[in-house]
Design an enzyme around this catalytic site. Sequence first.
Site, PDB file in Angstrom:
ATOM      1  N   HIS A  11     -23.399 -14.828  20.447  1.00 33.55           N
ATOM      2  CA  HIS A  11     -22.470 -15.602  21.264  1.00 33.55           C
ATOM      3  C   HIS A  11     -21.887 -14.755  22.408  1.00 33.55           C
ATOM      4  O   HIS A  11     -21.577 -15.268  23.480  1.00 33.55           O
ATOM      5  CB  HIS A  11     -21.349 -16.144  20.369  1.00 33.55           C
ATOM      6  CG  HIS A  11     -20.446 -17.108  21.072  1.00 33.55           C
ATOM      7  ND1 HIS A  11     -20.911 -18.212  21.745  1.00 33.55           N
ATOM      8  CD2 HIS A  11     -19.097 -17.123  21.216  1.00 33.55           C
ATOM      9  CE1 HIS A  11     -19.881 -18.874  22.269  1.00 33.55           C
ATOM     10  NE2 HIS A  11     -18.781 -18.238  21.969  1.00 33.55           N
ATOM     11  N   ASP A  12     -21.748 -13.464  22.165  1.00 35.40           N
ATOM     12  CA  ASP A  12     -21.243 -12.553  23.210  1.00 35.40           C
ATOM     13  C   ASP A  12     -22.102 -12.570  24.475  1.00 35.40           C
ATOM     14  O   ASP A  12     -21.655 -12.133  25.532  1.00 35.40           O
ATOM     15  CB  ASP A  12     -21.225 -11.106  22.685  1.00 35.40           C
ATOM     16  CG  ASP A  12     -19.933 -10.790  21.933  1.00 35.40           C
ATOM     17  OD1 ASP A  12     -18.933 -11.492  22.186  1.00 35.40           O
ATOM     18  OD2 ASP A  12     -19.942  -9.851  21.115  1.00 35.40           O
TER      19      ASP A  12
ATOM     20  N   ASP B 110     -27.543 -16.973  19.822  1.00 28.02           N
ATOM     21  CA  ASP B 110     -26.170 -17.454  19.590  1.00 28.02           C
ATOM     22  C   ASP B 110     -26.180 -18.442  18.426  1.00 28.02           C
ATOM     23  O   ASP B 110     -26.538 -19.601  18.579  1.00 28.02           O
ATOM     24  CB  ASP B 110     -25.643 -18.122  20.866  1.00 28.02           C
ATOM     25  CG  ASP B 110     -24.193 -18.588  20.731  1.00 28.02           C
ATOM     26  OD1 ASP B 110     -23.635 -18.525  19.610  1.00 28.02           O
ATOM     27  OD2 ASP B 110     -23.616 -18.998  21.752  1.00 28.02           O
TER      28      ASP B 110
ATOM     29  N   ARG C 293      -9.542 -11.719  13.343  1.00 24.62           N
ATOM     30  CA  ARG C 293     -10.324 -11.239  14.480  1.00 24.62           C
ATOM     31  C   ARG C 293     -11.647 -10.622  14.029  1.00 24.62           C
ATOM     32  O   ARG C 293     -12.668 -10.727  14.709  1.00 24.62           O
ATOM     33  CB  ARG C 293      -9.508 -10.212  15.266  1.00 24.62           C
ATOM     34  CG  ARG C 293     -10.149  -9.785  16.563  1.00 24.62           C
ATOM     35  CD  ARG C 293     -10.401 -10.978  17.462  1.00 24.62           C
ATOM     36  NE  ARG C 293     -10.876 -10.609  18.785  1.00 24.62           N
ATOM     37  CZ  ARG C 293     -11.317 -11.500  19.680  1.00 24.62           C
ATOM     38  NH1 ARG C 293     -11.333 -12.787  19.385  1.00 24.62           N
ATOM     39  NH2 ARG C 293     -11.726 -11.101  20.862  1.00 24.62           N
TER      40      ARG C 293
ATOM     41  N   SER D  50     -18.048 -20.982  25.869  1.00 29.62           N
ATOM     42  CA  SER D  50     -17.427 -21.166  24.568  1.00 29.62           C
ATOM     43  C   SER D  50     -16.307 -22.213  24.666  1.00 29.62           C
ATOM     44  O   SER D  50     -16.549 -23.309  25.160  1.00 29.62           O
ATOM     45  CB  SER D  50     -16.916 -19.819  24.080  1.00 29.62           C
ATOM     46  OG  SER D  50     -16.685 -19.844  22.700  1.00 29.62           O
TER      47      SER D  50
END
Lengths: 362, 206
Positions: A334-335, A301, A213, A144
């Site tokens: 994305h994690d 992602d 967040r 990232s």
Amino acid sequence: MVATTHSKQFESIELESGVVLSPVNVAYETYGTLNADKSNAILVTHAFSGDAHAAGVDAEGHKGWWDNQIGPGKGFDTDKYFVICSNVLGGCKGSTGPSCINPATGERYAMTFPVITIGDMVTLQKMLIDSFGITRLLSVAGGSMGGMQVLEWAVRFPEAVASAIPIASTARHSAQQIAFNEVARQAIMADPDWADGNYYDKKPPGRGLSVARMVGHITYMSDESMRQKFGRRQREENGIFEVESYLRYRGSQFVDRFDANSYLYITKAMDMFDLANGAQSLVPVLAKSRTRYLIISFTSDWLYPSYQSLEIVSALRRRNQDVAYIELTSNYGHDAFLVEVDEQTELIRGFLSRTMKEVAKR
Amino acid sequence: MKGENGPLVHELFGRGDYGLISEIVEPGSCVLDLGCGEGELLAWLAEHKGVDARGVEISPAKLQKAIAKGVSAYQGDIESCLADYPDKAFDYVLLSQTLQEIRYPLQVMKDILRVSRRAIVAFPNFGHYSVRLAHLFNGRAPKTKLFPYDWYDSPNIHFLTVDDFEILAARQNWQVERRYFLSGTREVKSFPNLMAEVAVFVVSNR
């Protein structure tokens, strides 16, 4: 493996904007042992909300953010390599950032903190690496925002980087990525507690930061992973959806560990990052690098989609540079770069081992 | 099979053309293997010949194994991946046992010869007597040791022979620098179109 965060202070750093920040602190951790000719050092760069604590367990019992990948026998094998991770410039975990005291005024920097860039983060990391007497890193690796720093290292200090591992990353943010960051920033600034950034020693902008967040977490997951994790399940006690409860929990938890002004500065640095410096093609800028690349992306992602990695791969091929690329299959969005351990371990281990051989030949 | 590495390479990989390819490629050259599989050949060339080894593989599972071996390989399909490369980027481009599976083999050959000094092309010979006999006596799509698939699930979509390739090379004005014909690991000296199981051509543009 017990990890301790160290700190180093440098007299000053000149930023890309021309502003000189003085003094500047960098928080870092190291794992493994630096060999005699200092050829086994790997810099690991963290993602947006990460910190220097990448591996092992700290004093409070918290595992590092990439502990599944860094350690004895792991992808970044600390029996072989000396791994360094530092908190980025502008951060709030020990390196100089907006929540620090400005020695010139005796007040917190807050919004008087100068604009910082991914390049400035890399400059500070280079100062840290130099202080170890390391002239060439075996590898720079990160996912990232960490991947952006990896790319910046490869083109800014071509002779100091033997290999680069940008994971789930990009050479520049798309409008969509900037858009999500802008929503998060606006959420923070719309919170009256933000008070133009002067909330230190008062009530921090918890509601805004928490919403920021929450948006972030949505972009880190995938439709599939959310369906599997939450579905439409509701909590018995109050009837709210599991996904709502999860996001609220993650949001509120984040408020205790992250500084809202750092959020603004770092997301802006990510948005402004453009490896090609405004040029359409990545070919000329990447041609500067003398680095082997291992580039990894993930099928689900959608925040850092594979086409962004492929753009880098394609540019490297134009000059026939050394690049391995794989799109791993994952449902985690994305994690995935933090969660999908086994495949990445195998890839990273093989790639580093080959790089070590090439470096020995040189 | 000549050369000290030949038999060893063959034992390692069980494919006659691999052994040959490792003999042809000079140490230190830059090699691209199209359809590199799990990267056995490239890893071997990098390790023993100091070759700058690159690979392309479409299957993610195989690609992962290749990268884990330290091979610089990437996901891509053979018919589109060559466009990015500059002219003469490689000393050799390898196309091992794949030509018969590609939709547009001539276009791929042209692309290969653009990006490389030499192409090393290995393919199973459809003119081999076992294939001819299978077809003659069974009257069905040949299913042999060399072509072990049923017609409906075969990856092979072109059925070329040694002579077919020679004719194409002449028409395209390619220079065939070397040619090898193999039956198992033995070199075939005569009647290659009938006796060779696998043909290996080293080809360049004139």
